[in-house]
Every structure is written in structure tokens, then in C-alpha cells.
Design a protein around this motif. Structure first.
Motif, PDB file in Angstrom:
ATOM      1  N   LEU B   4       0.840  -1.187   0.000  1.00  0.00           N
ATOM      2  CA  LEU B   4       0.000   0.000   0.000  1.00  0.00           C
ATOM      3  C   LEU B   4       0.881   1.245   0.000  1.00  0.00           C
ATOM      4  CD1 LEU B   4      -2.603  -1.107   2.670  1.00  0.00           C
ATOM      5  CD2 LEU B   4      -2.640  -1.481   0.209  1.00  0.00           C
ATOM      6  N   ASP B   5       0.246   2.353  -0.239  1.00  0.00           N
ATOM      7  CA  ASP B   5       0.966   3.616  -0.167  1.00  0.00           C
ATOM      8  C   ASP B   5       1.362   3.874   1.287  1.00  0.00           C
ATOM      9  OD1 ASP B   5       0.976   6.434  -2.019  1.00  0.00           O
ATOM     10  OD2 ASP B   5       1.204   6.632   0.153  1.00  0.00           O
ATOM     11  N   PRO B   6       2.619   4.278   1.553  1.00  0.00           N
ATOM     12  CA  PRO B   6       3.060   4.464   2.946  1.00  0.00           C
ATOM     13  C   PRO B   6       2.183   5.430   3.725  1.00  0.00           C
ATOM     14  CG  PRO B   6       4.911   4.627   1.440  1.00  0.00           C
ATOM     15  CD  PRO B   6       3.687   4.512   0.596  1.00  0.00           C
ATOM     16  N   ARG B   7       1.558   6.354   3.022  1.00  0.00           N
ATOM     17  CA  ARG B   7       0.771   7.363   3.736  1.00  0.00           C
ATOM     18  C   ARG B   7      -0.449   6.762   4.438  1.00  0.00           C
ATOM     19  NH1 ARG B   7      -0.181  11.492  -0.962  1.00  0.00           N
ATOM     20  NH2 ARG B   7       0.150   9.548  -2.091  1.00  0.00           N
ATOM     21  N   VAL B   8      -0.788   5.528   4.059  1.00  0.00           N
ATOM     22  CA  VAL B   8      -1.969   4.922   4.673  1.00  0.00           C
ATOM     23  C   VAL B   8      -1.759   4.755   6.166  1.00  0.00           C
ATOM     24  CG1 VAL B   8      -1.305   2.506   4.407  1.00  0.00           C
ATOM     25  CG2 VAL B   8      -3.711   3.120   4.365  1.00  0.00           C
ATOM     26  N   ARG B   9      -0.472   4.640   6.574  1.00  0.00           N
ATOM     27  CA  ARG B   9      -0.186   4.530   8.009  1.00  0.00           C
ATOM     28  C   ARG B   9      -0.715   5.749   8.756  1.00  0.00           C
ATOM     29  NH1 ARG B   9       6.095   3.078   7.531  1.00  0.00           N
ATOM     30  NH2 ARG B   9       5.822   4.559   5.860  1.00  0.00           N
ATOM     31  N   LEU B  10      -0.544   6.901   8.110  1.00  0.00           N
ATOM     32  CA  LEU B  10      -1.037   8.143   8.724  1.00  0.00           C
ATOM     33  C   LEU B  10      -2.552   8.082   8.911  1.00  0.00           C
ATOM     34  CD1 LEU B  10       1.159  10.892   7.208  1.00  0.00           C
ATOM     35  CD2 LEU B  10      -0.009  11.114   9.398  1.00  0.00           C
ATOM     36  N   ALA B  11      -3.215   7.572   7.876  1.00  0.00           N
ATOM     37  CA  ALA B  11      -4.673   7.471   7.958  1.00  0.00           C
ATOM     38  C   ALA B  11      -5.063   6.578   9.131  1.00  0.00           C
ATOM     39  CB  ALA B  11      -5.231   6.901   6.654  1.00  0.00           C
ATOM     40  N   TRP B  12      -4.352   5.465   9.301  1.00  0.00           N
ATOM     41  CA  TRP B  12      -4.677   4.547  10.396  1.00  0.00           C
ATOM     42  C   TRP B  12      -4.393   5.190  11.747  1.00  0.00           C
ATOM     43  CZ3 TRP B  12      -1.928   0.132   7.368  1.00  0.00           C
ATOM     44  CH2 TRP B  12      -2.850  -0.432   6.455  1.00  0.00           C
ATOM     45  N   VAL B  13      -3.287   5.945  11.824  1.00  0.00           N
ATOM     46  CA  VAL B  13      -2.956   6.603  13.090  1.00  0.00           C
ATOM     47  C   VAL B  13      -4.043   7.623  13.429  1.00  0.00           C
ATOM     48  CG1 VAL B  13      -1.343   8.132  14.242  1.00  0.00           C
ATOM     49  CG2 VAL B  13      -0.482   6.203  12.918  1.00  0.00           C
ATOM     50  N   VAL B  14      -4.485   8.355  12.412  1.00  0.00           N
ATOM     51  CA  VAL B  14      -5.584   9.293  12.642  1.00  0.00           C
ATOM     52  C   VAL B  14      -6.791   8.542  13.175  1.00  0.00           C
ATOM     53  CG1 VAL B  14      -7.233  10.834  11.514  1.00  0.00           C
ATOM     54  CG2 VAL B  14      -4.807  10.971  10.944  1.00  0.00           C
ATOM     55  N   GLY B  15      -6.992   7.334  12.617  1.00  0.00           N
ATOM     56  CA  GLY B  15      -8.088   6.503  13.112  1.00  0.00           C
ATOM     57  C   GLY B  15      -7.934   6.193  14.592  1.00  0.00           C
ATOM     58  N   ALA B  16      -6.679   6.028  15.069  1.00  0.00           N
ATOM     59  CA  ALA B  16      -6.448   5.737  16.484  1.00  0.00           C
ATOM     60  C   ALA B  16      -6.541   6.991  17.333  1.00  0.00           C
ATOM     61  CB  ALA B  16      -5.078   5.083  16.665  1.00  0.00           C
ATOM     62  N   LEU B  17      -6.300   8.167  16.705  1.00  0.00           N
ATOM     63  CA  LEU B  17      -6.369   9.422  17.463  1.00  0.00           C
ATOM     64  C   LEU B  17      -7.789   9.677  17.959  1.00  0.00           C
ATOM     65  CD1 LEU B  17      -4.143  11.947  15.453  1.00  0.00           C
ATOM     66  CD2 LEU B  17      -3.713  10.991  17.715  1.00  0.00           C
ATOM     67  N   VAL B  18      -8.762   9.251  17.155  1.00  0.00           N
ATOM     68  CA  VAL B  18     -10.150   9.541  17.503  1.00  0.00           C
ATOM     69  C   VAL B  18     -10.546   8.901  18.835  1.00  0.00           C
ATOM     70  CG1 VAL B  18     -12.534   9.281  16.794  1.00  0.00           C
ATOM     71  CG2 VAL B  18     -10.803   9.959  15.122  1.00  0.00           C
ATOM     72  N   PRO B  19     -10.383   7.580  18.999  1.00  0.00           N
ATOM     73  CA  PRO B  19     -10.737   7.019  20.316  1.00  0.00           C
ATOM     74  C   PRO B  19      -9.869   7.582  21.429  1.00  0.00           C
ATOM     75  CG  PRO B  19      -9.694   5.357  18.923  1.00  0.00           C
ATOM     76  CD  PRO B  19      -9.978   6.536  18.053  1.00  0.00           C
ATOM     77  N   GLY B  20      -8.591   7.861  21.123  1.00  0.00           N
ATOM     78  CA  GLY B  20      -7.720   8.455  22.128  1.00  0.00           C
ATOM     79  C   GLY B  20      -8.275   9.795  22.605  1.00  0.00           C
ATOM     80  N   GLY B  21      -8.691  10.603  21.631  1.00  0.00           N
ATOM     81  CA  GLY B  21      -9.255  11.909  21.975  1.00  0.00           C
ATOM     82  C   GLY B  21     -10.525  11.781  22.799  1.00  0.00           C
ATOM     83  N   VAL B  22     -11.353  10.787  22.406  1.00  0.00           N
ATOM     84  CA  VAL B  22     -12.609  10.578  23.131  1.00  0.00           C
ATOM     85  C   VAL B  22     -12.320  10.206  24.572  1.00  0.00           C
ATOM     86  CG1 VAL B  22     -14.609   9.057  23.338  1.00  0.00           C
ATOM     87  CG2 VAL B  22     -13.957   9.971  21.100  1.00  0.00           C
TER      88      VAL B  22
END
Lengths: 668, 152
Positions: B4-22
Motif C-alpha cells: 500500500l501507499d506508505p501514507r496509509v499509516r497516517l490514515a490509520w494513526v488518525v483513526g487511532a487518534l479519535v478514540p484516544g481523543g474521546v
């Protein structure tokens, strides 16, 4: 367009009018109470009938606006008072058609018809309710048109063969060997008679029905003792007092009339309670099974299966054999011991028969609730053979290197020891898993004992027995799991208490998964999932081969994919061939000739020869060769031959023209 | 095999930021209301979630591969449970490209392949460049020969 039965309009008008009136009654009493007045005020006397009229009117409007019609290729349903909805369901997409008759509906001669397609979980169309006769007509029509491809005749004769087999196979006196033998000889049995006539494959009566009630377990029955205990607590209390009075239980009544029990009494009471609990579950299970499967019969009508069951409400439905996704043979521990099994046939429609009110067996369509294992397997094999007809009806005259479906010799897919078990290192996993579960349970019990309240004696350590039993449980799990690939499908088996042997025909596979959890990777194991569109897959009924050696798993995946391709290719070829033959048959009809394709060498039928050759001509070298032979005989015949051609019908002329075109091309 | 494109890691991390923020927000609110929660604990838990997400993103990216094979689409994915999936082209019902807000911000796209199966009826290939995604969609559409049989 047809409306639903008028009686159903009356019923639903009464129902929804009554509901609204009841609501109005409650609401007005509540308001009256708030206002401090006494009882339902005069408002209620107006509001309640008004509410009834509104509810009934809405129901009547819904009825008036609900129309349906079965066209040649689709079912059209128009509904909606405020927002209109037109729904068209292509008939070849219909998975199954179910008919329900509740007690009330039976009294009124009504029936609810539901039509399932593969899309989503919800029923695609519900006709609630039509007249009983209309329901039967609809079912027949929706079912028959659903599979109306141009090769109707071929299919019917083929299914006739198979039904002959099943007639023989399910004769009560037939032994297992006899049944399979009959199935085997069915291929040579003469086909004839009307295919659409219904024929009973299976009926659940007498002792077999009693056995089914006795050995079946309905999960719903578990709540019965709790409900019963709350309903009959007075009775239980009196019973307990009797036990005390006659000294069966010795109770010291403590302060506040609370009996205090010794450990021994508690244990024996607990035991008594457990036995009572199981007894109630068993009786209720049996009763539920009785009500559900009373008068169960399975018939075959043309190329679909039809079932009927139920004591209070009657449920019936059809399962088109061409839509079957998986075939499952299930046995619970008791059935296995007694040599019984049940058969489930699943389509992609959502849980047929369990739609509303029926309650299904885990979403699966029970085709045979109970019979001896050998007969269940024989019936399952018949169904498999039927699934295969698409590919093997004429696959013999094509080349069939590894003909995936051979009805004359069905592999023993559901046999007891046909599956390959997982490697023995998988067994260690299962043992460890059970042991860990037992240890966790022990830890919980000890925790409760220490922190919450004292459990008597060594009770908290009781789950430790589970650790000792873990090897046995692990072995059983291992022994009951396995997979194999047979000629026509992927077979998996799993389950200790209730064992399922599941067959997914290769051409039904959708996607193949190989999955390895962390723990599986440590032991170099993998599980293979053959995903089909079967409705039970939504409820965890997938065909999963657990814990193969990782390399074997990869090989199995490749094999499944290859077999899927092969099977589809074979079916495509057969269908193609059949279509061509059907076209050929049509041309034959125009030429009003009944002479076989090999008669082409006869000079007087030269106009017919190419006619026959046409459907096969373009890509068949042999026919082309014969065509040129005809050409030669034509030239020898001279004028006479030409005259014959002129006398032929248009079809013959066309054929001749086309032939000469072709010949012309060849000359170029 | 294609990664996959390496940037997808960023997308996944953003996905983890959401529950962290909550979790962080819930902790702060709970503290304000008077529950025995210290903001430091909430922050630590939130950080833990994000770090786990980060680790998962790295591993997931390393595992994720796919290949357009001769007769099937082959995918390998999974952090704890590794899943290899083969989707035969004859079984493909239709193919979508999809771009969520995060993906759009990162210049990524996903391809979703639908089958009629009961499990994994839709299979998503994330982390593709939009060009590659539409190319893949077209390719799969070509390969998905219309099955002559009922899909189900």
C-alpha cells in the motif's frame, strides 16, 4: 394488479383500529386523572371511537393501495398510502417462497406469503394476507417461473430421474444400502410422466416424531424453568413445605422464618433443583418441537422441495433445488448415539421458515428434522446429485476429465470418517484451551468466594475438575473436526455437542479465506473458510476447515479456487451446449422434421441435413465435413434436389441459403 | 505482490487518534464533574491507545499486500490474525472506489470489491493513490467476467 384478500383488510383494520383505540383509552384516562376528574371523562367517549376509525381507516387505505401482480418475468408489488412504493422482483432472483398460516388465518382461510431474495437480511416482499388458494397458486407460479430457462425439458426429465431415485431411496422399508443402490440405478431408470406432480419424500410420523421430540433440544426452552418458577412460585413453596413436613429435607427455621440449610442439604437441594431444571427444559423442548414439527412433510414438486409443518400455525415453503447453497447434516450427541441425524438445506434467502413467528434452526432450513443417519445421507446425496444435473446431464458426451458431479457415484461426503482431521498438534491447542477456560472459571469462583460471599465447602474448586476433563474435551473437539474435498464440493465438519457436516458445492464458493491467529501461527496452523452466499453464514454457519497445517491450508485454497473455476467452466459449457440444442430444436420444429441429425447423408433429406447441422455447424469440424458431403450429393442429384428444396418451408430455404453462403465462403 | 501507499499509516494513526481523543475528553469531563479520575491518568490511557494504534499501523502496513492474479484477487492482511483472501473474479459483483475525509486529506483512495458471499461480502483495499485506485477498479471490472450463472 390484485389486491390482498378482503378478509385480511378486515383483520388488519380491526387490529390497528383496536390498537389505536386502546391507546386513546389509556391516554384519555391518564389525562383525566391528571385533571383531577373521576374516571374517563366524556372526551374518552369521543376519542376512543375516533381513534378506532382512524386506525381502521389507515389500515383499509393501506389495503386498498397494496397491489401485486405476477408477470411473466417479475413480481410487481405496489404499496404505500402517503409515499408510494413500486417494487419489482425478477423471478429468477427469488430464492424461496414461504407460506404461513396462523391459527386465526387458518380459521379465515388466509395465508401470508413471503418472497425471499438473496439481498440483505429482510424479506423482499410480504403479502399479508391472501386467500389460501391464491397462496398456493402464487407459490407455484413464483417457483416455476423462477427457474424458467429455455432448457425446461432437459431439466424436467433429469429431475424426473432423480425423483425416481428419491422415491426409491425414501421408501420406508428400504435399507441404507438399498437406498444408495436405488440412487445409483436411477440414471438408467426410464424418465416419463409429469414432472410437476408432487411427491412426498419424507413424512414425520409416529415413533420417529416421538423420538425427535425426545432428543431435540430447543435453546428457547432454557428460559422456561425461570418463567415457570415465577409463575408457580406458590406451588413450589407448598411443595417445599411438604418435603419438610415429611422429613425429606430437614430445615432449621432461623430467625424471621428464613430457613437455614446445612451444606449437605444445600447440595442435595441444588442437585434436585438441577434435575428439575433439566426435566422442565426437556419437557418444554419436546413440547416446542412437537408444536413446531407436527405434521412435517417434505415433498418434491418439479425441481423444488416443499416442506410443510406446524400444529397451531401451518408453515410451508419451497426451496428451489437450483438455489441450494449448502447441504448440512447435523447430529447432536444423543442423536449420534442413537444413529439419527437431521438435514438442512440452505439457500441465500434469509432464514426461510424462520422469517416471522416460526423460529428457525440457526437460520437454516431444516429439510429433514430427524431420521436415521443413513437415510438422511441418502437424501443429502440425492440433493447433491440434483445440484449436479446442471453440469453432468450431458457432460458425458462432452469430455469430462474430472467430472465434478457424478450422480451415479456420489462421494461419501457425509460419512462418519470421511474427513481428514487436523494435525495432532491442533489437539494440544484444544486441550490447552479447555484447561485455561477451567482455570479461569476456578479463579472466578475463588474470587467470588473470597470477596463476595462464602460458597459452601470446596465448591469454588469444583471447576478444577474441568482441567482434568480438558484432555477428553480437547480430544473430542479434535476428533469431530475436519475437512475434505469430494468430487462436487468442499466438506467441513465441526462441533462436539452438535456436530455439523457441511457441504458447499464448488460452484457456490464466493471467496476463500485462509486465516491464522497469533496462536495458530505459533503452531504453524491455519483455518480455511469457504464462504458461500448461504443464509446460515450470517449466523456463523460457514464452512470452516479448522487448524490445517499452514502449507496444506495454502494448497487447499488453491485447490478450492481451481475446482471452482473448473466447475463453473463445466456448467457454462453444458448450458451453452443446451442452449444451442434448444435453438436447434426450434429450427427443427419449423422444418417440421423429426429425422435425427445423422440422416443428412440421405439425398431426399438434404434440405434437412444442413438444418440440423446449423446449430452445431460453425464450430464443429465433423458437421462441416458432413455439410460438404451433402453438397456433393446435391450436385449429383442435379435438378431433382433443387426442386425438393423449393418445396420446403421457409425455414428449410433459409437454412439452405445460409449453407450455400457458408459454402461460398469456404470456396473463397 | 503490491504494497500500500506508505501514507496509509497516517490514515490509520488518525483513526487511532479519535478514540484516544474521546478517552481524554471523557476523562477531563469526568474529572470536572467530580469523578475520582485524574487528568494525568486519562491522558496516559489516551496516549496508550494512540501508541497501540501507531504500532498496529506500522505492523499492518508491513503485512498488507495484494496481488491481481490471473483468476483471483489475492490479499494478505491482519495484525493479530493474519488473513489471506482470494476473491475469484467470476464472483465479483461490483467494484467501488471510495475516499473518506481523512483519505482525501492525505490524497488516498480505497477500492471496495463486493461479492455475494455472506462473510466478507465487501473487501476493501485501502491506501491507494486515486490514480491507482481507479486503474485497479477498471482492471477488476474488466476481469470480473459476467458470470453466466446466478450470482447466488
Amino acid at each position: 394488479m390484485t389486491r390482498l384478500h378482503p378478509a385480511s383488510a378486515a383483520v388488519s383494520a380491526l387490529r390497528s383500529g383496536g390498537q389505536l383505540a386502546l391507546f386513546a383509552l389509556f391516554a384519555s384516562t391518564a389525562f383525566a386523572g391528571m385533571g383531577g376528574g373521576d374516571g374517563p371523562g366524556p372526551v374518552a367517549f369521543l376519542a376512543v371511537p375516533a381513534a378506532f376509525l382512524v386506525g381502521a381507516g389507515a389500515a383499509l387505505a393501506r389495503w386498498y393501495r397494496f397491489e401485486y401482480e405476477v408477470l411473466s418475468d417479475r413480481l410487481v408489488v405496489r404499496s404505500g398510502v402517503v409515499s408510494r412504493q413500486d417494487r419489482e422482483i425478477p423471478l429468477h432472483r427469488v430464492q424461496n417462497v414461504d407460506v404461513r398460516r396462523s391459527i386465526l388465518q387458518r380459521a379465515l382461510g388466509l395465508a401470508t406469503v413471503t418472497v425471499e431474495t438473496a439481498g440483505g437480511g429482510a424479506t423482499e416482499a410480504t403479502l399479508d394476507a391472501v386467500g389460501s388458494d391464491e397462496a398456493d397458486r402464487l407459490r407455484a407460479e413464483l417457483g416455476r417461473r423462477g427457474r424458467g430457462d429455455e432448457s425446461r425439458d432437459d431439466r424436467e426429465s433429469a429431475s424426473d430421474d432423480a425423483s425416481t431415485a428419491e422415491r426409491a431411496g425414501t421408501r420406508p422399508s428400504a435399507t441404507a444400502a438399498g437406498a444408495t443402490a436405488a440412487t445409483g440405478s436411477a440414471g438408467s431408470a426410464e424418465s416419463g410422466g409429469v414432472a410437476a406432480e408432487s411427491e412426498t419424500l419424507y413424512e414425520l410420523t409416529g415413533r420417529r416424531f416421538a423420538t425427535l421430540c425426545a432428543v431435540s433440544f430447543r435453546p428457547g426452552a432454557v428460559i422456561a424453568p425461570f418463567v415457570g418458577a415465577s409463575l408457580f412460585d406458590d406451588l413450589l413453596f407448598d411443595g417445599g413445605r411438604l418435603l419438610v413436613r415429611y422429613g425429606i429435607i430437614d430445615v432449621e427455621v432461623g430467625p424471621g422464618d428464613v430457613p437455614s440449610l446445612g451444606t449437605g442439604d444445600l447440595l442435595s437441594l441444588g442437585l434436585l433443583g438441577a434435575v428439575g431444571f433439566l426435566l422442565v427444559v426437556w419437557v418444554v423442548s419436546a413440547a416446542l418441537t412437537f408444536v413446531r414439527y407436527y405434521g412435517f412433510r417434505l415433498e418434491r414438486v418439479g425441481d423444488e422441495l416443499r416442506y410443510e409443518r406446524g400444529l397451531l400455525g401451518r408453515y410451508s415453503g419451497t426451496v428451489p433445488l437450483s438455489k441450494v447453497q449448502t447441504v448440512t447434516v447435523s447430529e447432536n450427541a444423543v442423536m449420534r448415539r442413537l444413529g439419527y441425524a437431521s438435514l438442512a438445506i440452505e439457500t441465500a434467502g434469509y432464514a426461510p421458515g424462520s422469517g416471522g413467528g416460526g423460529g428457525g434452526d440457526g437460520g437454516a432450513e431444516t429439510a429433514v428434522p430427524l431420521d436415521t443417519r443413513s437415510r438422511v445421507v441418502a437424501l443429502a446425496d440425492d440433493v447433491r446429485a440434483e445440484l449436479g444435473t446442471d453440469a453432468d446431464a450431458e457432460v458425458d458426451d462432452l469430455e469430462a476429465p474430472n467430472s465434478p458431479n457424478d450422480p451415479d457415484d456420489p462421494d461419501d461426503a457425509f460419512g462418519v470418517d470421511t474427513v481428514a482431521r487436523p494435525p495432532t498438534r491442533a489437539r494440544r491447542r484444544y486441550v490447552a484451551r479447555y484447561a485455561i477456560a477451567a482455570l479461569v472459571a476456578t479463579a472466578l469462583a475463588v474470587g467470588v468466594d473470597r470477596l463476595v460471599f462464602d460458597l459452601p465447602g470446596a465448591l469454588p474448586l469444583l471447576p478444577l475438575v474441568g482441567v482434568a476433563l480438558a484432555p477428553i474435551a480437547g480430544h473430542l473437539t479434535w476428533a469431530n473436526r475436519g475437512h475434505t474435498t469430494v468430487g462436487d464440493g468442499f466438506v467441513t465438519r465441526t462441533g462436539v455437542l452438535r456436530r455439523h457436516t457441511r457441504l458447499v458445492p464448488y460452484f457456490r464458493l464466493q471467496t476463500v479465506f485462509v486465516s491464522r491467529t497469533v496462536f495458530q501461527r505459533r503452531r504453524n496452523l491455519a483455518s480455511v473458510v469457504g464462504d458461500s452466499a448461504s443464509s446460515s453464514g450470517l449466523l456463523g454457519g460457514d464452512a470452516i476447515a479448522y487448524d490445517l497445517d499452514a502449507a496444506d491450508a495454502d494448497a487447499l485454497r488453491e485447490e478450492l479456487l481451481d475446482r471452482l473455476e473448473d466447475d463453473l467452466a463445466a456448467r457454462r459449457r453444458v448450458r451453452h451446449d443446451r442452449r444451442r440444442r434448444a435453438e436447434g430444436g426450434a429450427t427443427e420444429g419449423e422444418a417440421t422434421s423429426d429425422i435425427g441429425p445423422d440422416a443428412g447423408s440421405d439425398a431426399t433429406t438434404d434440405a434437412v441435413g444442413p438444418d440440423h447441422g446449423l446449430p452445431y455447424g460453425p464450430d464443429s469440424v465433423a458437421t462441416n465435413g458432413r455439410g460438404s458431403g451433402d453438397e456433393e450429393s446435391d450436385t449429383q442429384d442435379g435438378d431433382g434436389g433443387k426442386d425438393t428444396e423449393g418445396d420446403e418451408t421457409e425455414g428449410g430455404n433459409d437454412a439452405a441459403d445460409r449453407r450455400s453462403d457458408r459454402d461460398g465462403e469456404r470456396d473463397d | 505482490m503490491e504494497s500500500l501507499d506508505p501514507r496509509v499509516r497516517l490514515a490509520w494513526v488518525v483513526g487511532a487518534l479519535v478514540p484516544g481523543g474521546v478517552i481524554l475528553a471523557a476523562g477531563l469531563v469526568a474529572e470536572r464533574v467530580g469523578a475520582p479520575v485524574s487528568p494525568a491518568w486519562a491522558a496516559a490511557v489516551a496516549l496508550g491507545v494512540v501508541v497501540l494504534g501507531l504500532g498496529a499501523a506500522v505492523v499492518r502496513y508491513r503485512v498488507w499486500r495484494f496481488e491481481v492474479r490471473e483468476d483471483s484477487l489475492y490479499l494478505v492482511r491482519g495484525v493479530l490474525t493474519r488473513v489471506d483472501t482470494s476473491v475469484p473474479y467470476v464472483r465479483v459483483q461490483h467494484v467501488d472506489t471510495r475516499r473518506g475525509p481523512v483519505e482525501r486529506a492525505l490524497g488516498l483512495a480505497s477500492v471496495v470489491v463486493y461479492t455475494a458471499g455472506s462473510r466478507g461480502a465487501d473487501i476493501t483495499i485501502p491506501g491507494l493513490t486515486p490514480a491507482r485506485a481507479s486503474e485497479l477498479r477498471e482492471r477488476l471490472r474488466e476481469l470480473a467476467t459476467e458470470s453466466e450463472f446466478d450470482a447466488v
